[in-house]
Design an enzyme around this catalytic site. Structure first.
Site, PDB file in Angstrom:
ATOM      1  N   TYR A 153      -1.649  10.399  13.278  1.00  0.00           N
ATOM      2  CA  TYR A 153      -0.994  10.140  11.984  1.00  0.00           C
ATOM      3  C   TYR A 153      -0.234   8.806  12.025  1.00  0.00           C
ATOM      4  CZ  TYR A 153       2.073  11.183   7.950  1.00  0.00           C
ATOM      5  OH  TYR A 153       2.746  11.143   6.756  1.00  0.00           O
ATOM      6  N   LYS A 157      -0.727   5.409   9.816  1.00  0.00           N
ATOM      7  CA  LYS A 157       0.328   4.887   8.940  1.00  0.00           C
ATOM      8  C   LYS A 157       0.745   3.467   9.355  1.00  0.00           C
ATOM      9  CE  LYS A 157       0.652   8.407   6.149  1.00  0.00           C
ATOM     10  NZ  LYS A 157       0.277   8.252   4.731  1.00  0.00           N
TER      11      LYS A 157
HETATM   12  P1  NAD Z   1       0.833  16.705   0.130  1.00  0.00           P
HETATM   13  O1  NAD Z   1       0.068  17.446   1.169  1.00  0.00           O
HETATM   14  O2  NAD Z   1       1.428  17.480  -0.997  1.00  0.00           O
HETATM   15  O3  NAD Z   1      -0.026  15.527  -0.492  1.00  0.00           O
HETATM   16  C1  NAD Z   1      -1.164  14.957   0.093  1.00  0.00           C
HETATM   17  C2  NAD Z   1      -2.258  14.975  -0.942  1.00  0.00           C
HETATM   18  O4  NAD Z   1      -3.408  14.297  -0.416  1.00  0.00           O
HETATM   19  C3  NAD Z   1      -2.705  16.392  -1.304  1.00  0.00           C
HETATM   20  O5  NAD Z   1      -2.701  16.545  -2.708  1.00  0.00           O
HETATM   21  C4  NAD Z   1      -4.115  16.486  -0.750  1.00  0.00           C
HETATM   22  O6  NAD Z   1      -4.975  17.316  -1.498  1.00  0.00           O
HETATM   23  C5  NAD Z   1      -4.543  15.018  -0.833  1.00  0.00           C
HETATM   24  N1  NAD Z   1      -5.679  14.735   0.039  1.00  0.00           N
HETATM   25  C6  NAD Z   1      -5.863  15.133   1.322  1.00  0.00           C
HETATM   26  N2  NAD Z   1      -7.049  14.721   1.769  1.00  0.00           N
HETATM   27  C7  NAD Z   1      -7.642  14.039   0.750  1.00  0.00           C
HETATM   28  C8  NAD Z   1      -8.890  13.376   0.596  1.00  0.00           C
HETATM   29  N3  NAD Z   1      -9.789  13.343   1.603  1.00  0.00           N
HETATM   30  N4  NAD Z   1      -9.172  12.798  -0.599  1.00  0.00           N
HETATM   31  C9  NAD Z   1      -8.286  12.845  -1.626  1.00  0.00           C
HETATM   32  N5  NAD Z   1      -7.093  13.460  -1.531  1.00  0.00           N
HETATM   33  C10 NAD Z   1      -6.772  14.046  -0.356  1.00  0.00           C
HETATM   34  O7  NAD Z   1       1.984  15.962   0.940  1.00  0.00           O
HETATM   35  P2  NAD Z   1       2.957  14.757   0.501  1.00  0.00           P
HETATM   36  O8  NAD Z   1       4.120  14.894   1.392  1.00  0.00           O
HETATM   37  O9  NAD Z   1       3.140  14.699  -0.967  1.00  0.00           O
HETATM   38  O10 NAD Z   1       2.130  13.478   1.015  1.00  0.00           O
HETATM   39  C11 NAD Z   1       1.801  12.373   0.191  1.00  0.00           C
HETATM   40  C12 NAD Z   1       1.739  11.128   1.053  1.00  0.00           C
HETATM   41  O11 NAD Z   1       3.046  10.826   1.545  1.00  0.00           O
HETATM   42  C13 NAD Z   1       0.848  11.280   2.296  1.00  0.00           C
HETATM   43  O12 NAD Z   1       0.132  10.070   2.513  1.00  0.00           O
HETATM   44  C14 NAD Z   1       1.848  11.493   3.405  1.00  0.00           C
HETATM   45  O13 NAD Z   1       1.339  11.101   4.646  1.00  0.00           O
HETATM   46  C15 NAD Z   1       2.971  10.607   2.932  1.00  0.00           C
HETATM   47  N6  NAD Z   1       4.276  10.889   3.540  1.00  0.00           N
HETATM   48  C16 NAD Z   1       4.895  12.069   3.326  1.00  0.00           C
HETATM   49  C17 NAD Z   1       6.143  12.292   3.907  1.00  0.00           C
HETATM   50  C18 NAD Z   1       6.895  13.561   3.717  1.00  0.00           C
HETATM   51  O14 NAD Z   1       7.949  13.721   4.343  1.00  0.00           O
HETATM   52  N7  NAD Z   1       6.461  14.477   2.863  1.00  0.00           N
HETATM   53  C19 NAD Z   1       6.719  11.297   4.707  1.00  0.00           C
HETATM   54  C20 NAD Z   1       6.052  10.110   4.902  1.00  0.00           C
HETATM   55  C21 NAD Z   1       4.831   9.906   4.308  1.00  0.00           C
END
Ligand code: NAD
Length: 244
Positions: A153, A157
């Site tokens: 991951y 990133k």
């Molecule tokens: P989440 O799991 O709710 O959202 C991720 C979304 O990506 C989901 O809707 C999922 O269906 C979609 N997805 C997964 N594989 C896919 C694919 N092959 N094609 C299209 N869509 C796909 O989680 P989130 O926390 O809302 O994450 C959103 C972004 O933020 C991600 O990139 C995550 O890495 C990043 N992020 C989140 C956090 C956190 O603390 N929540 C921190 C840093 C970064």
């Protein structure tokens, strides 16, 4: 051609993507709600977006070059332009290196990094023709500092940060900005899955003393998409409560 500016948000059926889709719609954008497999949730987000304007759900797996192209083509068929691309889709498959499988590495790189490249590649021609556009990539604080158990991951990133900086240098002359947001710990389905003791450990590292909410990321994305941010490109905006 839509009179509204058009934003594509990948992975917009849940969490941060859902919030960004709704906030962009409230701010006057026509919003494409990309989803992988949760059509009901995507339809619910589209419904929420339509209370302020135009919106469309489009299924696509962003790790596929062809499916990403189809997502961009369908957006152009529906709205005729693309002003903002938010590469938000992401997955994690955490394991310490001794136990991490090759599949865990490939899957995370394919969705997070290759997906961001795929979507950026397919909007390039349109944004070049328009001589305008905003690409906003969702990285992570761990892409800046590393994290045990997340080598796949974190590599994806950190890769997104390099991709962002390179595209910013290529696209600047076309008045297209490319930036990354590096969220800290945000309360979403991705982090809900963590054990309580892991959450406590993270909380102890956050000076502001709380986890972030999806709106903290959505408001940053709205700023980066706005006219006020037209001279900001190639940057990584940390939204992490002061963690680093
Ligand atoms: P989440 O799991 O709710 O959202 C991720 C979304 O990506 C989901 O809707 C999922 O269906 C979609 N997805 C997964 N594989 C896919 C694919 N092959 N094609 C299209 N869509 C796909 O989680 P989130 O926390 O809302 O994450 C959103 C972004 O933020 C991600 O990139 C995550 O890495 C990043 N992020 C989140 C956090 C956190 O603390 N929540 C921190 C840093 C970064």
């Amino acid at each position: 051609m839509s009179e509204r500016k058009v934003a594509i948000v990948t992975g917009a059926s849940s969490g941060i993507g859902r919030e960004m889709a709704i906030r962009f719609a409230e701010s006057g954008y026509a919003v494409v709600v990309n989803y992988l497999n949760n059509k009901d949730q995507a339809d619910e987000v589209v419904e929420a977006c339509r209370s302020s304007g135009e919106s469309l759900a489009i299924q696509a797996d962003v790790s596929s070059f062809e499916a990403s192209k189809a997502l961009v083509d369908q957006t152009l068929d529906a709205f005729g332009r693309i002003d903002v691309l938010i590469n938000n889709s992401g997955i994690n498959r955490d394991a310490l290196m001794l136990r991490m499988k090759e599949d865990d590495f490939d899957a995370v790189i394919d969705v997070n990094l290759k997906g961001t490249w795929n979507m950026s590649k397919h909007v390039t021609r349109t944004m070049f023709k328009q001589k305008s556009g905003r690409i906003i990539n969702i990285s992570s604080v761990v892409g800046q500092i590393g994290n045990p158990g997340q080598a796949n991951y974190v590599a994806s990133k950190a890769g997104i940060i390099g991709l962002t900086k390179s595209l910013a240098k290529e696209f600047g002359r076309k008045r297209i900005t490319v930036n990354a947001i590096a969220p800290g710990f945000i309360e979403t389905p991705m982090t809900d899955a963590l054990e309580e003791d892991v959450k406590e450990t993270y909380l102890a590292q956050i000076p502001i003393g709380r986890f972030g909410s999806p709106v903290d990321i959505a408001s940053t994305a709205l700023f980066l998409a706005s006219d006020d941010a037209k001279y900001i490109s190639g940057q990584v905006i940390g939204v992490n409560g002061g963690m680093i």
